[in-house]
Design a protein around this motif. Sequence first.
Motif, PDB file in Angstrom:
ATOM      1  N   ASP A  41       0.808  -1.221   0.000  1.00 11.94           N
ATOM      2  CA  ASP A  41       0.000   0.000   0.000  1.00 11.94           C
ATOM      3  C   ASP A  41       0.838   1.267   0.000  1.00 11.94           C
ATOM      4  O   ASP A  41       0.285   2.359  -0.149  1.00 11.94           O
ATOM      5  N   VAL A  84      -2.476  -1.324 -10.391  1.00 15.90           N
ATOM      6  CA  VAL A  84      -3.081  -0.522  -9.323  1.00 15.90           C
ATOM      7  C   VAL A  84      -4.495  -1.044  -9.078  1.00 15.90           C
ATOM      8  O   VAL A  84      -5.269  -1.218 -10.026  1.00 15.90           O
ATOM      9  N   HIS A 141      -9.964  -6.955  -5.759  1.00 14.49           N
ATOM     10  CA  HIS A 141      -9.690  -6.726  -7.180  1.00 14.49           C
ATOM     11  C   HIS A 141      -8.414  -7.447  -7.624  1.00 14.49           C
ATOM     12  O   HIS A 141      -8.214  -7.690  -8.830  1.00 14.49           O
ATOM     13  N   ASP A 180      -7.947  -0.694  -6.107  1.00 21.47           N
ATOM     14  CA  ASP A 180      -8.443   0.090  -4.981  1.00 21.47           C
ATOM     15  C   ASP A 180      -9.098  -0.770  -3.915  1.00 21.47           C
ATOM     16  O   ASP A 180      -9.626  -0.253  -2.926  1.00 21.47           O
ATOM     17  N   SER A 181      -9.071  -2.090  -4.115  1.00 21.71           N
ATOM     18  CA  SER A 181      -9.530  -3.010  -3.073  1.00 21.71           C
ATOM     19  C   SER A 181      -8.751  -4.303  -3.187  1.00 21.71           C
ATOM     20  O   SER A 181      -8.279  -4.665  -4.281  1.00 21.71           O
ATOM     21  N   PHE A 219      -1.860  -1.472  -3.838  1.00 23.09           N
ATOM     22  CA  PHE A 219      -3.191  -1.433  -3.254  1.00 23.09           C
ATOM     23  C   PHE A 219      -3.392   0.008  -2.812  1.00 23.09           C
ATOM     24  O   PHE A 219      -2.881   0.436  -1.787  1.00 23.09           O
ATOM     25  N   ASN A 220      -4.109   0.761  -3.623  1.00 23.77           N
ATOM     26  CA  ASN A 220      -4.183   2.215  -3.446  1.00 23.77           C
ATOM     27  C   ASN A 220      -5.199   2.588  -2.379  1.00 23.77           C
ATOM     28  O   ASN A 220      -6.189   3.302  -2.637  1.00 23.77           O
ATOM     29  N   ARG A 221      -4.944   2.107  -1.196  1.00 21.98           N
ATOM     30  CA  ARG A 221      -5.856   2.318  -0.065  1.00 21.98           C
ATOM     31  C   ARG A 221      -5.987   3.790   0.303  1.00 21.98           C
ATOM     32  O   ARG A 221      -7.025   4.221   0.797  1.00 21.98           O
ATOM     33  N   TRP A 222      -4.927   4.556   0.053  1.00 18.98           N
ATOM     34  CA  TRP A 222      -4.895   5.943   0.511  1.00 18.98           C
ATOM     35  C   TRP A 222      -5.129   6.936  -0.636  1.00 18.98           C
ATOM     36  O   TRP A 222      -4.916   8.125  -0.473  1.00 18.98           O
ATOM     37  N   SER A 223      -5.560   6.430  -1.789  1.00 22.33           N
ATOM     38  CA  SER A 223      -5.924   7.267  -2.941  1.00 22.33           C
ATOM     39  C   SER A 223      -4.814   8.230  -3.342  1.00 22.33           C
ATOM     40  O   SER A 223      -5.038   9.430  -3.540  1.00 22.33           O
TER      41      SER A 223
END
Length: 235
Positions: free
Chosen positions: A188, A224, A230, A226-227, A207-211
């Motif tokens: 992340d 990339v 995925h 977002d969950s 894992f782009n948990r923090w946008s």
Amino acid sequence: MKYNDLFVDFDDTLYDTHGNAVIALGETFEYFHLDRYFKDPQLFYDTYWAANVDLWSRYSKGEITRDYLIVERFRRPLSMGNGLEVTEQLCLQMSDVFLDFCSCKPGVVEGAHELMDYLKGKGYRMHMTSNGFHEVQYKKLAACGLTNYFDTIILSEDAGVNKPSPLYFDYAFKMSGAGKDTTLMIGDNMQTDIQGALNAGIDALLFNRWSVNVDEAAKRPTFVVDSLLHIKELL
């Protein structure tokens, strides 16, 4: 299958480190009766999180030691208290209590167990790669039930260097027996996980948990999502 080995970050990728720490920090505040020194507890919490982000970033770059991080991340918020004498002994005691509260928390990021079941079922060899403290990480692994998914536990304290250092990844290859062409890093953190892996010559999944804005990165992640779930669509 292109990949045989997966280097998987633990904190805030699988284990909900931030969420669990928020709870533990509140418990620590109450344990030490800090309401005697803080009219607004949020001042303590906000100062702690700002210090923690700064110190972990510096620690990952090798700019500060573990011992400095442990004391300083509590010295800064405690120094905001009214009439509180802040000593190194108090900071160390608070750190011990906080880490005990943290390490027994079972909370994981949504989809973590389902993803790990899926990846294990697909036959991937999985290796936990973490900058977290040795004794704390094993407790957290046990608390959240993720220990048995991993073939290898690769911690920076054992490697002698932190992610994103190329020396950390050299150590990870040595310990896991993984090959660069068939290994994917999952994490992340753009700096420690993604840039570290790409600089080491392996593919990296954010894992782009923090946008975060991946377009601002020096090197773009290979994938990339977002969950966590995925990831099942890619592997």
